[in-house]
Scaffold this active site. Structure first.
Site, mmCIF file in Angstrom:
data_model
loop_
_atom_site.group_PDB
_atom_site.id
_atom_site.type_symbol
_atom_site.label_atom_id
_atom_site.label_comp_id
_atom_site.label_asym_id
_atom_site.label_seq_id
_atom_site.Cartn_x
_atom_site.Cartn_y
_atom_site.Cartn_z
ATOM 1 N N GLU A 63 -11.597 30.260 36.917
ATOM 2 C CA GLU A 63 -11.539 31.098 35.689
ATOM 3 C C GLU A 63 -10.327 30.664 35.035
ATOM 4 O O GLU A 63 -9.907 31.602 33.812
ATOM 5 C CB GLU A 63 -11.549 32.509 36.049
ATOM 6 N N TYR A 101 -7.173 30.231 35.540
ATOM 7 C CA TYR A 101 -5.719 30.793 35.963
ATOM 8 C C TYR A 101 -4.969 29.707 36.371
ATOM 9 O O TYR A 101 -5.431 28.634 36.092
ATOM 10 C CB TYR A 101 -5.744 31.685 36.615
ATOM 11 N N ARG A 122 -11.358 30.252 45.924
ATOM 12 C CA ARG A 122 -12.308 30.497 44.823
ATOM 13 C C ARG A 122 -12.067 29.000 44.016
ATOM 14 O O ARG A 122 -10.897 28.963 43.094
ATOM 15 C CB ARG A 122 -11.862 31.749 44.061
ATOM 16 N N HIS A 142 -11.875 31.714 31.096
ATOM 17 C CA HIS A 142 -11.753 32.779 30.360
ATOM 18 C C HIS A 142 -11.954 32.478 28.906
ATOM 19 O O HIS A 142 -12.425 33.203 28.196
ATOM 20 C CB HIS A 142 -10.695 33.706 30.734
ATOM 21 N N ARG A 202 -24.302 37.192 38.200
ATOM 22 C CA ARG A 202 -25.751 37.521 37.789
ATOM 23 C C ARG A 202 -26.807 37.443 38.732
ATOM 24 O O ARG A 202 -27.783 37.055 38.665
ATOM 25 C CB ARG A 202 -26.143 36.664 36.804
ATOM 26 N N GLN A 242 -20.272 47.397 29.940
ATOM 27 C CA GLN A 242 -19.864 48.527 28.667
ATOM 28 C C GLN A 242 -18.580 49.187 29.638
ATOM 29 O O GLN A 242 -17.685 49.573 28.848
ATOM 30 C CB GLN A 242 -20.856 49.387 28.541
ATOM 31 N N CYS A 257 -17.307 48.451 32.761
ATOM 32 C CA CYS A 257 -16.516 47.699 33.727
ATOM 33 C C CYS A 257 -15.541 46.864 32.868
ATOM 34 O O CYS A 257 -14.348 47.247 32.376
ATOM 35 C CB CYS A 257 -17.360 47.074 34.783
ATOM 36 N N ALA A 295 -29.575 60.663 29.070
ATOM 37 C CA ALA A 295 -28.898 61.907 29.272
ATOM 38 C C ALA A 295 -29.784 62.690 30.162
ATOM 39 O O ALA A 295 -29.348 63.300 31.442
ATOM 40 C CB ALA A 295 -28.407 62.634 28.154
ATOM 41 N N LEU A 299 -23.413 57.671 20.205
ATOM 42 C CA LEU A 299 -24.128 57.944 21.485
ATOM 43 C C LEU A 299 -24.425 56.664 22.003
ATOM 44 O O LEU A 299 -25.032 55.686 21.341
ATOM 45 C CB LEU A 299 -25.499 58.443 21.086
ATOM 46 N N ALA A 318 -25.611 54.775 26.048
ATOM 47 C CA ALA A 318 -26.416 55.039 27.201
ATOM 48 C C ALA A 318 -25.345 55.470 28.511
ATOM 49 O O ALA A 318 -25.102 56.128 29.057
ATOM 50 C CB ALA A 318 -27.066 53.949 28.091
HETATM 51 P P1 NAP Z 1 -24.171 52.698 14.523
HETATM 52 O O1 NAP Z 1 -23.365 51.846 15.462
HETATM 53 O O2 NAP Z 1 -23.413 54.178 14.117
HETATM 54 O O3 NAP Z 1 -24.647 52.080 13.266
HETATM 55 C C1 NAP Z 1 -25.217 52.524 12.308
HETATM 56 C C2 NAP Z 1 -25.079 51.444 11.153
HETATM 57 O O4 NAP Z 1 -25.807 52.242 10.103
HETATM 58 C C3 NAP Z 1 -23.852 51.222 10.581
HETATM 59 O O5 NAP Z 1 -23.744 50.000 10.282
HETATM 60 C C4 NAP Z 1 -23.720 52.103 9.309
HETATM 61 O O6 NAP Z 1 -22.872 51.071 8.421
HETATM 62 C C5 NAP Z 1 -25.128 52.224 8.886
HETATM 63 N N1 NAP Z 1 -25.152 53.524 8.187
HETATM 64 C C6 NAP Z 1 -24.865 54.918 8.381
HETATM 65 N N2 NAP Z 1 -25.213 55.668 7.650
HETATM 66 C C7 NAP Z 1 -26.039 54.807 6.543
HETATM 67 C C8 NAP Z 1 -26.614 55.404 5.363
HETATM 68 N N3 NAP Z 1 -26.660 56.624 5.081
HETATM 69 N N4 NAP Z 1 -27.158 54.624 4.758
HETATM 70 C C9 NAP Z 1 -27.284 53.061 5.261
HETATM 71 N N5 NAP Z 1 -26.435 52.767 6.235
HETATM 72 C C10 NAP Z 1 -25.991 53.632 6.882
HETATM 73 O O7 NAP Z 1 -25.463 53.303 15.126
HETATM 74 P P2 NAP Z 1 -26.612 52.386 16.105
HETATM 75 O O8 NAP Z 1 -26.721 51.108 15.474
HETATM 76 O O9 NAP Z 1 -27.909 53.081 15.621
HETATM 77 O O10 NAP Z 1 -26.369 52.514 17.373
HETATM 78 C C11 NAP Z 1 -26.350 53.872 17.803
HETATM 79 C C12 NAP Z 1 -25.582 53.957 19.313
HETATM 80 O O11 NAP Z 1 -25.712 53.045 20.195
HETATM 81 C C13 NAP Z 1 -23.909 53.165 18.712
HETATM 82 O O12 NAP Z 1 -22.986 54.140 19.546
HETATM 83 C C14 NAP Z 1 -23.906 51.958 19.327
HETATM 84 O O13 NAP Z 1 -22.695 51.450 19.622
HETATM 85 C C15 NAP Z 1 -24.686 52.003 20.392
HETATM 86 N N6 NAP Z 1 -25.372 50.767 20.860
HETATM 87 C C16 NAP Z 1 -24.572 49.729 21.463
HETATM 88 C C17 NAP Z 1 -24.884 48.305 21.553
HETATM 89 C C18 NAP Z 1 -24.208 47.467 22.111
HETATM 90 O O14 NAP Z 1 -24.427 46.170 21.880
HETATM 91 N N7 NAP Z 1 -23.142 47.606 22.590
HETATM 92 C C19 NAP Z 1 -26.440 48.054 21.272
HETATM 93 C C20 NAP Z 1 -27.374 49.173 20.736
HETATM 94 C C21 NAP Z 1 -26.758 50.454 20.462
HETATM 95 P P3 NAP Z 1 -22.507 51.395 6.944
HETATM 96 O O15 NAP Z 1 -22.046 53.060 7.065
HETATM 97 O O16 NAP Z 1 -20.996 50.723 6.791
HETATM 98 O O17 NAP Z 1 -23.415 50.987 6.279
HETATM 99 FE FE1 SF4 Z 2 -22.999 46.547 35.671
HETATM 100 FE FE2 SF4 Z 2 -22.244 48.883 35.384
HETATM 101 FE FE3 SF4 Z 2 -20.722 47.045 34.759
HETATM 102 FE FE4 SF4 Z 2 -22.876 47.625 33.093
HETATM 103 S S1 SF4 Z 2 -21.048 49.113 33.425
HETATM 104 S S2 SF4 Z 2 -22.001 45.542 33.903
HETATM 105 S S3 SF4 Z 2 -24.330 48.160 34.632
HETATM 106 S S4 SF4 Z 2 -21.100 47.306 36.668
#
Ligand code: NAP
Ligand code: SF4
Length: 678
Positions: free
Chosen positions: A169, A171, A219, A257, A293, A344, A346, A390, A661, A663
C-alpha cells in the site's frame, strides 16, 4: 438455503507455521479509529471478539507503529513499551475466549505519516501528503528494523498469536522496495537485493526474536499500480526472500494509496485482482492470501478451489456481518449482510477522522452500545409504512427483536430508491442488499403488504402499538419555465428504464444522483455488467508480468452520449461525493468526456433545448433530453394526517428530513429506532 458443503475449501483448516487455522478466512486489517473514543480497549475487544465468535479463521488488527515516526498521525496507535503491550491484553483474551486467533499489524507509514516531519527511504515527497519526508540515515534504518522486531516481541507479550508486517500500500517498506521512492546509495538502495534488504531483515530478525511458534505474516504488494513500481519478477523474488527469511504466510495488498486506479471501491469488479495473488502462489510454498472485492462465501470458495490462493482476506465484509463465516458454515449464507463496497461508513469515515462503522450494519464498531440496548418487555404490534432503506431496516430489526411487524409498501416491490441505485454502473451490489432484505423479511415472518398505501384509517383500524412512517422522498421539480416540456424527464424514470435519453443530455443538479445518472448515461448497457478485462483496459492495468507497477496506457473509451452536468453553486461539482470513491467516479466520467458547468442560472426550456446563463453569460444547450436531479422533498403527507388525528407516529428517513438523505442515514435511523422499541 445453501448447505455447509457448498464451501468445503473455504471452511477447511489451514496449517500456517506452527498454527492450524480453523478455516481459510482472514479478517484483514482495517483502521477503525476506535482508539479515539472513550474505553478504546473495551471497544476493540468487543469488536474483534464478535468477529471471532462469528467464525473468522484469523483476525488482523489495524496498524500499530513500531516507533513514533511510523504513526499514521500524531495520535496514531503505536506499540513501543511493555506497558502498552499489557494494555492490549484484554483484546487478545477476548478473541481467544471466543475461539479465535489474532495478529497485530505492525505498520510504519513512512512518508504517508501525517506528522510534523515524516521519514522515508528518500526525501521524495508523496503526492498525497503535503509534508516533505526526510531520508532515514543508514543507522536509523537498522534501528527501524530493530523497532519492528521489538514491536513483534511486545505483541507476543500482549498475547497475540502473531504479527502481520505491513509491506504494501505504499507504506515505508514499500517505499524501500521500488526505485520510485528509493534513490539511496547505501546497502538499502540501488540493486534489487539492496532495496529488498529492509523487509527481508525485518522478517529475519523478527523471527529470531519471537521464535518458531509465533505466526509471522508478511503483506506483500502484489501490484503497486504506480509508475516506477515493481515488475512481477521483483515481486516474486521478494516473496521468495520473505519466505526464506521465516514468514509463515503471505498476505497480498493491491495498489499504493497514491495510485490513481481504484482497488476496492464499488467500481472495481469482484475479485479483479486474484491474478496477482495467483502469480505469487506459484512462486512460494507458504500459504498465499488473496484480497480485495471478495464479499461472498461462494466467490471465496471458487477462488480457493481454483488454486489461485490458499486463504481469502476480507475486511469490509466482516464489518457488514461479523457472522459471515458461521452463517456460511451453517448453510445460512443467504442471511449474510453483504458489503456493497460503498466505503461510505468505513473508509470515508476514517478519512474524515471519525470512527468506522458500516452502512449495512450500523452496529459495527458500536458493539458495546448496542449490547446495552434494553430487551423488549413484550411483543409489540408494529406498523412500518414504506419499504425503502429506512423502513426495511426498521421493520427487519423490530421483527428480529420479536415484534409482530406489518410492512406497508405502496409500490409493487421493496427497496424504494435502492432500486434506482442498483441500475448505476458499478452499483450492482445494491442488488445483493435488496436480496438480503427480501430474505430477511421472509425469515422473520414480516407481514409485507405490497401495493398497499396505508392511510390513517387503515393504521387506526390495525390496532398497532407503534407506527413508523418511512414514506421516503419525492424528487424536487425546479420552477423553470418550460419544465413540462417533453424533453424533461426525472432521474427515476431514466434509472428505472421508463424513459430513454437522447444522444445529447443536460442534467440539472450535480449531487450524488446527478453523478450517478451521468454514469448511467455514459455507459452502454453491456458495460454495466462490470467485466474485469474492460475495467483493466479502461484504467490501464497491465496483467502481463513485465510492466513496472502493472500499468499500461488506458484504452480510449467511447461514450454513447454527450452529457453536461449542471449546478447553480459556483464551486466545482462533486464535492458531496464520497471521499474515497468520488475521485474514481469523476476520473471515469472525465474519460467519457463528461462536461460540467457550475454557476448556472436556468432560464427556460423549449424545443431548442435548455437556455441558461453560466456565471452570468447566456448560452443555450441544444440537447435532446434534460434530466432532473435537483434533490428531493420529504413525502410526509401520512405523518401530517396521523398527527391531525392525534395518532402518535415516528417519522424516519427521507420522510423526516430529505436533505442529504442517503442509505447510510436511513438504515442507521431505522435500525436504532427499532432497537428502542421495548
Ligand atoms: P443533492 O446531493 O442534494 O443534490 C441535489 C442537486 O440539485 C444539487 O446539485 C443542487 O445544486 C441541485 N438543486 C437543488 N435544488 C435545486 C433547484 N431548485 N433547482 C435546480 N437545481 C437544484 O441530492 P441528490 O443528488 O438527489 O442526492 C440525494 C442524496 O443521496 C444525497 O445525500 C447524496 O449524497 C446521496 N447520494 C450519494 C451518492 C454517492 O455517490 N455517495 C450517490 C447518490 C446519492 P445547486 O443548488 O448548486 O444547483
Ligand atoms: Fe462495505 Fe459497510 Fe464499508 Fe459500505 S460501509 S463498504 S457496506 S463495510
Amino acid at each position: 438455503m445453501q448447505n455447509a458443503t457448498a464451501f468445503p475449501t473455504l471452511l477447511s483448516p489451514l496449517q500456517a507455521g506452527a498454527h492450524v487455522l480453523r478455516n481459510r478466512t482472514l479478517m484483514g486489517s482495517m483502521h477503525t479509529r476506535l482508539e479515539s473514543l472513550d474505553r478504546p480497549i473495551e471497544r476493540l475487544a468487543a469488536f474483534y471478539a464478535e468477529r471471532a465468535r462469528g467464525g473468522a479463521g484469523l483476525i488482523v488488527t489495524g496498524g500499530y507503529a513500531p516507533c513514533a515516526d511510523g504513526r499514521l498521525d500524531e495520535n496514531g496507535p503505536m506499540l513501543v513499551s511493555p506497558e502498552q503491550a499489557d494494555e492490549l491484553k484484554p483484546i487478545t483474551d477476548a478473541v481467544h475466549a471466543a475461539g479465535g486467533k489474532i495478529l497485530l499489524q505492525v505498520l510504519h507509514t513512512g512518508r504517508y505519516a501525517k506528522i510534523a516531519r515524516p521519514v522515508g527511504a528518500s526525501a521524495i515527497p508523496s503526492p498525497i501528503n503535503p509534508r516533505a519526508p526526510r531520508a532515514l540515515s543508514t543507522q536509523e534504518v537498522w534501528q527501524t528494523i530493530d523497532d519492528y522486531a521489538r514491536c513483534a516481541e511486545l505483541a507476543q507479550r500482549a498475547g497475540f498469536d502473531g504479527v502481520e508486517i505491513m509491506g504494501s500500500e505504499g507504506y515505508l517498506i514499500n517505499q524501500f522496495t521500488v526505485t520510485r521512492t528509493n534513490d539511496r546509495t547505501d546497502e538499502f538502495g540501488g540493486s534489487m537485493e539492496n532495496r529488498h534488504r529492509l523487509p527481508v531483515e525485518i522478517v529475519r530478525r523478527t523471527r529470531a526474536r519471537v521464535g518458531p511458534g509465533f505466526l509471522l505474516m508478511y503483506r506483500i504488494s502484489a501490484l503497486d499500480l504506480v509508475e516506477g513500481g515493481a515488475p512481477a519478477d521483483e515481486i516474486l523474488h521478494l516473496a521468495q526472500s520473505i519466505q526464506a527469511a521465516g514468514a509463515d504466510l503471505l498476505n497480498t495488498g493491491i495498489g499504493w494509496h497514491e495510485a490513481r486506479i481504484p482497488t476496492i471501491a464499488y467500481v472495481v469488479p469482484r475479485a479483479a485482482w486474484r491474478f496477482a495473488a495467483a502469480r505469487i502462489k506459484k512462486a512460494v510454498n507458504i500459504p498465499v492470501i488473496v484480497s480485495n472485492r471478495i464479499n461472498t462465501p461462494a466467490l471465496a470458495e471458487e477462488i480457493l478451489a481454483s488454486g489461485d490462493a490458499d486463504m481469502v482476506s476480507m475486511a469490509r465484509p466482516f464489518l457488514a456481518d461479523a457472522h459471515f463465516v458461521s452463517k456460511a458454515a451453517q448453510g445460512r449464507a443467504d442471511e449474510i449482510a453483504p458489503c456493497i463496497a460503498c466505503n461510505q461508513a468505513c473508509l470515508d469515515y476514517i478519512f474524515a477522522e471519525r470512527p468506522a462503522t458500516c452502512l449495512v450494519n450500523p452496529r459495527a464498531c458500536h458493539e458495546i452500545e448496542f449490547a446495552q440496548m434494553p430487551q423488549p418487555k413484550a411483543r409489540r404490534k408494529v406498523a412500518v409504512v414504506g419499504a425503502g432503506a429506512a423502513g426495511l431496516a426498521c421493520a427487519i430489526t423490530a421483527a428480529e427483536r420479536g415484534h409482530a411487524v406489518t410492512l406497508y409498501e405502496a409500490s409493487s416491490s421493496i427497496g424504494g430508491q435502492l432500486n434506482l441505485a442498483k441500475a448505476v454502473p458499478g452499483k450492482n451490489e445494491f442488488d445483493e442488499l435488496l436480496r438480503y432484505f427480501a430474505h430477511s423479511i421472509e425469515r422473520h415472518g414480516i407481514d409485507l403488504r405490497l401495493q398497499s398505501r396505508a392511510d390513517a384509517a387503515t393504521l387506526a383500524a390495525g390496532g398497532y402499538e407503534r407506527i413508523i412512517v418511512a414514506t421516503g422522498v419525492r424528487p424536487r421539480v425546479p420552477q423553470i419555465p418550460g419544465i413540462t416540456h417533453p424533453k424533461v424527464v426525472g432521474y427515476a424514470d431514466i434509472l428505472s428504464g421508463k424513459a430513454q435519453a437522447g444522444r445529447r443530455v443536460a442534467i440539472i443538479g450535480a449531487g450524488g444522483i446527478g453523478f450517478d445518472v451521468a454514469a448511467f448515461l455514459l455507459h452502454d448497457a453491456q458495460e454495466a455488467q462490470q467485466s474485469v478485462q474492460a475495467f483493466f483496459a479502461e484504467w490501464g492495468v497491465d496483467t502481463s508480468p513485465n510492466s513496472p507497477g502493472g500499468l499500461k496506457p488506458p484504452a480510449p473509451v467511447k461514450a454513447p452520449r454527450e452529457v453536461t452536468l449542471l449546478q447553480r453553486k459556483p464551486e466545482k461539482p462533486g464535492r458531496s461525493l464520497g471521499l474515497t470513491t468520488g475521485w474514481a467516479l469523476k476520473a471515469e466520467l472525465a474519460q467519457r468526456k463528461l462536461r460540467t458547468l457550475s454557476g448556472c442560472s436556468y432560464e427556460r426550456i423549449d424545443d431548442e433545448g435548455l437556455h441558461l446563463s453560466v456565471h452570468g453569460a447566456p448560452q443555450t444547450l441544444a440537447v435532446d433530453t434534460i434530466v432532473l436531479c435537483a434533490g428531493q422533498e420529504s413525502e410526509n403527507a401520512l405523518a401530517t394526517a396521523l398527527r391531525a388525528q392525534g395518532m402518535a407516529a415516528d417519522v424516519i428517513g427521507g420522510a423526516e428530513v430529505a436533505a442529504e438523505l442517503d442509505a447510510l442515514r436511513a438504515i442507521d435511523q431505522g435500525m436504532r429506532l427499532a432497537d428502542s422499541i421495548t
